[in-house]
Design an enzyme around this catalytic site. Structure first.
Site, PDB file in Angstrom:
ATOM      1  N   LEU A  37       0.809  -1.218   0.000  1.00 20.17           N
ATOM      2  CA  LEU A  37       0.000   0.000   0.000  1.00 20.17           C
ATOM      3  C   LEU A  37       0.841   1.267   0.000  1.00 20.17           C
ATOM      4  O   LEU A  37       0.286   2.364   0.027  1.00 20.17           O
ATOM      5  CB  LEU A  37      -0.925   0.014   1.218  1.00 20.17           C
ATOM      6  CG  LEU A  37      -2.043  -1.039   1.197  1.00 20.17           C
ATOM      7  CD1 LEU A  37      -2.775  -1.051   2.526  1.00 20.17           C
ATOM      8  CD2 LEU A  37      -3.013  -0.768   0.066  1.00 20.17           C
ATOM      9  N   ARG A  38       2.181   1.111  -0.037  1.00 18.06           N
ATOM     10  CA  ARG A  38       2.995   2.318  -0.040  1.00 18.06           C
ATOM     11  C   ARG A  38       2.755   3.142  -1.295  1.00 18.06           C
ATOM     12  O   ARG A  38       2.789   4.374  -1.261  1.00 18.06           O
ATOM     13  CB  ARG A  38       4.476   1.946   0.090  1.00 18.06           C
ATOM     14  CG  ARG A  38       5.386   3.173   0.167  1.00 18.06           C
ATOM     15  CD  ARG A  38       6.834   2.820   0.441  1.00 18.06           C
ATOM     16  NE  ARG A  38       7.031   2.423   1.822  1.00 18.06           N
ATOM     17  CZ  ARG A  38       7.420   1.215   2.213  1.00 18.06           C
ATOM     18  NH1 ARG A  38       7.631   0.276   1.311  1.00 18.06           N
ATOM     19  NH2 ARG A  38       7.577   0.932   3.485  1.00 18.06           N
ATOM     20  N   ALA A  39       2.490   2.491  -2.418  1.00 19.26           N
ATOM     21  CA  ALA A  39       2.229   3.221  -3.655  1.00 19.26           C
ATOM     22  C   ALA A  39       1.004   4.110  -3.516  1.00 19.26           C
ATOM     23  O   ALA A  39       0.991   5.254  -3.991  1.00 19.26           O
ATOM     24  CB  ALA A  39       2.043   2.238  -4.810  1.00 19.26           C
TER      25      ALA A  39
END
Length: 680
Positions: A263-265
């Protein structure tokens, strides 16, 4: 360069975006552009005298120089751009024991490193892809936690380390580890301009700067001040920018569409979209902000393996934005100019569309790379019942077979302890790795082991006249240097037979798949790789030894087959490559992987055996992959392996476990004449 300027500006507006990775060919002013960022960053307020740049409004309660009382004197200084050299030591990065105070005053005092200096500023790593693995691990920890923990040599320190990470790299010299790649918020591909007028202007300005740097800087001082002011204004505006549910759904839709890991993107894209909205003067994130952010935040996160080229498909991006838009229509209230001021150069995103390049370069279906007809001729050695499609088949054009699917291989580890450059393959003594003891220096001392040095000097203090409470009295014979065991990288040189006897697509597909798997492993182990091919009348170095395994994969995919089999020429060329590499890097141990069926139809079998004996005399570890197929086997690859003192593995035994075990057995066996053996 418009995308690069925009990416740097967005990080200046919102440091939470997470930094920039700049990829590009050499000589494109990557470093120059990044270093110019410090001049336009807003100044930083710090607690006066604090070596860790604590914020006076919210000082770190665990600061080693603290605790700082309320109302502590404050000072304002320019934002720092701290450079981390590729060859920096671990002590230089995280800090270490203050030797002067330890030896002079007898106290365990901490001397801050570069992570402390970069707190609330920019940490810049030039050639970040060449950074040693143990330093990468420390950077990953600090970037993930925002804190640097130092537990070493009697020092236990924790301090804040929140910084903007900016790295530059040339992909030709090797790729980044996936973990570090994901830590960069945005990525940009840069290239030199191809327009004559623009290139001339670059040279003109550089010459003007060299003639009178002060006057040249003065010409652009006003523009630089205006840019700094606009960044500061965007920072003030940022907290008031609204990220609506509709825009957030578009962010999530885009990231899900491109199948990125984790989910960093999503977080980075949302933060970059907010920063872009503040930069253009908006009060709410729009579809255009999301589009610009995705083009910068997603390309490097789409790579499923190190051989994938970064980039985004524009049609897929537009479809994802449409899918995430509200059902009553797309939300994009901005005009084409992107607000009153536009981007850094007038457009909504500061220049071109910012999309990374799509997959390019030679691929396995690249047609016929070479023109001409393979050489025909009679048998150069005693051959019986040559199979169809071999060296005596009718003349035909070279063909290019696709590579089989790559698979995972086990670590191929050399026997004993080497002393090669840092890597992730074989055990080695060096300056990095786990501390296993100490020893007297051999020559100039490197990496002093302080506790061992003090212990060596302690029994002699009274005899040397040290008074109670006096300074420690040291002599040269007391010095001890650390003995560390880590991992080294190796040179894997592939020597691939590309003659007509290898032209059968099924056979060459399997061979390329095996080599591709080892290339993937070499990427993960930080090895150097090289590729020598031979066919027709000679051999060529398709890829000189390099750390860029994706370049090797591209050359392998485009490798044509056809013509006669000059085994001797291939081995002699490999011998020359290894000889030069030993002069350049004598500590790196090589491993030669020869892929052939053993037929020497150009130059003859005796010449091939003489070349193999020459390589064996150098002590080079080798593996011969026997590609001969069919019910009748001549065993010529086995004869070659015997002369080469190499292990032998058949093509049908090229399973992951079998091939890895073969190479591992080769690199761990004692040296000396042996007969070829087959892997289990």
């Amino acid at each position: 360069m418009d995308d690069l300027r925009l990416a740097l500006v967005l990080n200046a507006v919102s440091p939470a975006v997470g930094g920039v990775l700049v990829r590009g060919e050499k000589g494109t002013a990557k470093s120059t552009t990044v270093r110019a960022l410090a001049a336009v960053l807003p100044p930083v307020a710090v607690v006066e005298g604090c070596r860790f740049s604590c914020d006076p409004a919210a000082p770190d309660p665990a600061c080693p120089d603290g605790p700082h009382p309320a109302g502590a004197p404050a000072a304002t200084r320019p934002a720092r751009l701290v450079e981390l050299p590729v060859g920096a030591s671990e002590d230089r990065l995280v800090g270490s024991l203050d030797l002067e105070r330890a030896l002079g005053e007898g106290v365990a005092a901490y001397e801050p490193g570069l992570l402390a200096a970069a707190h609330r500023g920019v940490l810049y790593v030039d050639e970040v892809n060449l950074l040693q693995d143990h330093l990468v691990d420390l950077l990953l920890d600090a970037a993930a936690l925002g804190t640097s923990y130092v537990e070493r040599e009697g020092v236990s320190v924790r301090h804040a380390a929140r910084f903007l990470l900016v790295g530059t790299m040339n992909p030709e010299e090797g790729e980044l580890r996936p973990q570090l790649l994901d830590r960069f918020g945005l990525t940009v591909e840069v290239a030199a301009p191809r327009e004559t007028g623009l290139r001339a202007e670059v040279v003109r300005r550089r010459l003007a700067h060299d003639d009178d740097p002060a006057a040249f800087t003065g010409r652009f001082a006003e523009e630089e001040r205006a840019l700094a002011g606009r960044i500061a204004e965007a920072r003030r505006r940022l907290p008031g920018v609204l990220l609506s549910d509709a825009a957030l759904r578009q962010v999530a839709a885009v990231c899900a569409s491109f199948d990125v890991d984790g989910l960093r993107a999503d977080l980075v894209t949302a933060r970059a979209a907010l920063a872009h909205a503040a930069w253009r003067g908006g009060v709410e994130v729009t579809a255009e902000d999301v589009r610009v952010a995705a083009r910068l935040a997603l390309p490097h996160r789409r790579r499923r393996n190190p051989f994938d080229a970064p980039g985004l498909d524009e049609d897929q991006l537009e479809q994802a934005l449409a899918d995430g838009a509200p059902e009553d229509g797309p939300e994009d209230p901005t005009d084409p100019d992107g607000g009153p001021d536009g981007g850094p150069d007038g457009g909504p995103d500061g220049g071109p569309d910012g999309g990374g390049p799509g997959p390019e370069g030679p691929g396995p279906e690249g047609g016929v790379p070479e023109a001409g007809v393979p050489e025909a001729g009679g048998p150069a050695g005693a051959q019986s019942a040559p199979p169809p499609g071999g060296d005596h088949a009718p003349r035909r054009e070279p063909v290019t077979a696709q590579a089989g699917e790559a698979y995972r291989v086990r670590r191929l580890e050399a026997r004993g302890l080497g002393s090669g450059p840092a890597g992730r393959r074989s055990r080695a003594l060096g300056d990095t790795g786990a501390l296993v003891g100490s020893r007297r220096p051999r020559g100039r001392a490197r990496g002093i082991h302080l506790p061992a040095t003090v212990l060596a000097a302690a029994p002699h203090q009274r005899a040397r006249g040290r008074a109670d409470g006096g300074r420690l009295r040291l002599r040269g014979e007391d010095l001890r240097e650390a003995r560390r065991v880590g991992r080294e990288g190796n040179l894997v040189l592939f020597v691939v037979d590309a003659s007509g006897s290898m032209a059968a697509r099924s056979r060459m597909t399997a061979v390329k798949g095996a080599v591709l798997s080892l290339l993937l492993d070499a990427y993960q182990r930080r090895d150097k790789v090289g590729l020598v091919t031979f066919r027709g009348d000679g051999a060529e170095v398709a890829l000189p030894p390099t750390s860029s395994v994706d370049a090797a994969a591209a050359r392998l995919g485009a490798l044509p087959t056809g013509g006669r089999t000059p085994v001797a020429a291939g081995l002699l060329r490999a011998h020359e490559v290894l000889r030069v590499e030993r002069l350049r890097d004598p500590r790196r141990r090589p491993l030669l992987v020869l892929v052939t069926d053993g037929r020497a139809t150009s130059g003859g079998v005796p010449a091939a055996h003489r070349a193999a004996g020459l390589l064996a005399a150098t002590g080079t570890s080798a593996v011969v992959v026997d590609c001969e197929s069919g019910p009748v086997r001549l065993g010529m690859a086995g004869d070659l392996a015997a002369v080469l003192e190499a292990d032998l593995v058949r093509l049908e035994e090229l399973g992951a476990d079998a091939l890895a075990a073969t190479v591992r057995a080769t690199t761990t066996r004692p040296t000396g004449p042996t007969t070829p053996r087959r892997a289990a």
